[in-house]
Scaffold this motif. Structure first.
Motif, PDB file in Angstrom:
ATOM      1  N   GLY A 513       0.799  -1.220   0.000  1.00 10.82           N
ATOM      2  CA  GLY A 513       0.000   0.000   0.000  1.00 10.82           C
ATOM      3  C   GLY A 513       0.829   1.266   0.000  1.00 10.82           C
ATOM      4  N   HIS A 516       0.562   3.199  -3.174  1.00  9.15           N
ATOM      5  CA  HIS A 516      -0.666   3.980  -3.351  1.00  9.15           C
ATOM      6  C   HIS A 516      -0.692   5.195  -2.424  1.00  9.15           C
ATOM      7  N   ASN A 540      -7.547   7.240   1.712  1.00 10.86           N
ATOM      8  CA  ASN A 540      -6.686   6.279   1.026  1.00 10.86           C
ATOM      9  C   ASN A 540      -7.498   5.344   0.135  1.00 10.86           C
ATOM     10  N   THR A 542      -6.647   1.720  -2.650  1.00 13.53           N
ATOM     11  CA  THR A 542      -5.639   0.803  -3.183  1.00 13.53           C
ATOM     12  C   THR A 542      -6.258  -0.147  -4.202  1.00 13.53           C
TER      13      THR A 542
END
Length: 604
Positions: A513, A516, A540, A542
């Motif tokens: 992650g 990303h 966030n 991903t």
């Protein structure tokens, strides 16, 4: 200017910070008085203000570590000096993420030269591609491979920092260990995040040394605020401060590490003293890419997949028609997330196929930059349509296929990130790791017999556990003797594409992650024109060439519904990044720290 020799020749420096250099004799070590600072009140989401600074800045995952770096900078230290002090404290106060038992990538800019210091762990000489296979030839369950000695790689952090200090340090090596030694001896208050992770971990208690050190007699985790002293780590750090990396890679400390690994009762490993003694950090050429015709984004080359995959995703998005509204209500829109997910699938398919230690694996078309070539990105971007492509297949950069098998998906964890800009304009981004939380769950006391110590990494599980596919084709990132496992760590420095001036330092923990989280922050900083804190604050998201995962409770139901209508499999998760960023502004420096963790930015 502070002289660069083993010990400072003055016992007092007229500085606002109290630097007590009682080391006027070689047999005494310097001490640095630390003003006590308490970590934040809770783990989880804690809003951060962002920090405006003028001369220098330190961004780190724990306030105690950040303060150690600030004091080193205030005493005239360089960015690398401060990073060493920060990292030694991080290994003490957030041992779940990084420490001297692990490795790191350090990207450093001195105003003229950009260096990529590789302190990644290596596989022991006795390692082979079948070491994570069961007797039936099938890969071990991930956690079975992690816990114990089998997954412990040769730690690279200490020797890499020593090499970087030799090139970029200003203060004596020994001074940089003072904050961590004093904290280890005097104790620090267990933070909410450390308590939470100790309580949640099902495996650390299996190591008797760790069980007695991090848990109470009833098996419960040490409570928030408990003053934890670590005399074993203090002794190890004192030895490294006095004698350099040799005190870690040879002698009692090395013997204790090897014994801990090889004598594990259930899952012994293959580490030997010779592996530790022969370890060498590498000084690599950073990998830089012009983005949006204005920004030169620089990061780590393989064995890290971070920069290549991150810039593939951003480069693929750049090939698509301009999206008028990528943000809706300060969140990425459904249409942007569709495009991003498709670009991520294509990039992660290439990552699984090609990226591994360059000492063992040739790049496609003879150059890793073939994965970022405009013609190749244009060809790949043409595969992005109005609906989800499902699972992407790897491309063929340069039209020259390689006979690798794609690596099967497997878990990745861990890490901590440090960003620093010093008063002279030197800048660094360093991401360090023991891999999974608490690494291999092995606490080594360095042979001291004292309570505490440092945790050993489980970085060998960053290799492919299944080394070949059903047709017998090898996976590029399989285990081999002396090889460095593929990483996702993405320490990033950004420069003005026209005049070459430094614009930002950033990075994050988070396993795969990381790619990303760092990419999201770059998007926020530049095309979306947010400051560092607001870019970090963005929700966030991903995709690892499968489902799209959105940060839990940060997107409206309509976003998930729109993505599903385009054929995406969509889920929600906590996605706890730990981003740190420092950007140059007309006013000086502005720093941001992730509200999802305990980090701060300090400086002057």
């Amino acid at each position: 200017m502070i002289p660069r020799h083993p010990w400072l020749q003055r016992c007092a420096l007229g500085l606002s910070v109290t630097l007590l250099l009682t080391a006027c004799a070689r047999d005494r070590e310097p001490t640095l008085e630390i003003r006590p600072i308490q970590p934040e009140a809770a783990s989880g989401y804690q809003a951060k203000p962002g920090w405006q600074l003028q001369r220098y800045a330190v961004a780190a995952a724990n306030p105690l570590a950040a303060e150690a770096g600030r004091q080193i900078l205030q005493a005239g230290g360089s960015a690398v000096d401060a990073a060493i002090a920060v990292q030694m404290v991080l290994g003490l106060v957030e041992p779940q993420s990084s420490g001297i038992g692990g490795g790191a990538f350090l990207l450093h800019w001195n105003g003229q030269r950009l260096d990529a210091w590789d302190g990644r762990e290596t596989a022991p000489a006795d390692a082979d591609e079948e070491m994570f296979l069961n007797s039936d030839g099938q890969p071990m369950a991930f956690i079975d491979a992690v816990v114990g000695g089998r997954a412990v790689g040769v730690p690279g952090l200490v020797k890499m920092l020593e090499a970087a200090h030799r090139s970029h340090g200003r203060l004596p090596w020994a001074v940089l260990f003072v904050p961590a030694i004093e904290l280890a001896e005097q104790g620090f208050a267990v933070s909410p995040r450390l308590h939470q992770l100790l309580a949640a971990d099902a495996h650390l208690r299996r190591d008797p040394a760790a069980a007695s050190f991090y848990y109470r007699a009833d098996g419960s985790a040490l409570p928030v605020g408990h003053r934890l002293r670590n005399p074993a780590l203090a002794q190890v750090l004192r030895g490294i401060a006095r004698h350099g990396s040799a005190a870690f890679y040879t002698g009692a400390v090395a013997q204790a590490m090897v014994g801990k690994v090889r004598q594990h009762p259930d899952n012994p490993g293959r580490l030997q003293l010779a592996d530790l003694q022969r370890y060498q950090p590498l000084r690599r050429e950073a990998l830089c890419q012009l983005w949006l015709a204005q920004y030169r984004v620089c990061g780590f080359p393989p064995p890290s997949s971070g920069q290549l995959t991150q810039m593939q995703i951003l480069g693929l998005l750049e090939q698509l028609p301009v999206l008028e509204q990528p943000l809706e209500d300060s969140r990425p829109s459904a249409e942007f997330l569709h495009r991003y997910s498709e670009a991520a699938k294509l990039a992660f398919a290439d990552r699984a196929q090609y990226i591994a230690d360059p000492a063992f694996v040739a790049p496609p078309a003879g150059d890793w930059r073939s994965l970022l070539a405009p013609a190749y990105l244009k060809q790949r971007a043409a595969l992005i349509g109005d609906r989800s492509m499902g699972t992407a297949r790897h491309g063929v950069p340069g039209g020259v296929p390689l006979a690798w098998a794609p690596q099967a998906a497997q878990e990745e964890y861990g890490t901590s990130h440090i960003s620093i800009v010093d008063a002279a304009g030197n800048a660094l981004a360093m991401t360090s790791s023991v891999e999974q939380a608490f690494g291999a769950r092995l606490l080594s006391d360095g042979g001291s017999g004292l309570p505490g110590g440092f945790l050993l990494n489980n970085q060998l599980t960053d290799f492919a556990l299944a080394p070949r596919d059903s047709e017998g084709r090898p996976v590029a990132n399989r285990v081999e003797s002396g090889k460095r496992p593929r990483s996702s760590m993405s320490p990033t420095l950004v420069f003005d594409g026209m005049n070459g001036g430094l614009l930002a330092s950033l990075g994050s923990p988070g396993g795969a992650g990381i790619i990303h989280f760092t990419g999201k922050t770059l998007l926020g900083l530049y095309p979306w024109q947010l400051d560092a804190q607001r870019a970090i604050d963005l929700p966030n998201f991903t995709n690892f060439n499968g489902p799209t995962v959105l940060e839990k409770d940060r997107f409206p139901p309509s976003t998930l519904e729109a993505l599903r209508a385009q054929g995406h499999e969509v889920g929600e998760s906590e996605l706890p990044s730990g981003l740190q960023a420092i950007q140059r502004t007309p006013e000086g420096l502005f720093g941001g720290a992730d509200p999802r963790r305990e980090g701060v930015v300090v400086g002057e």
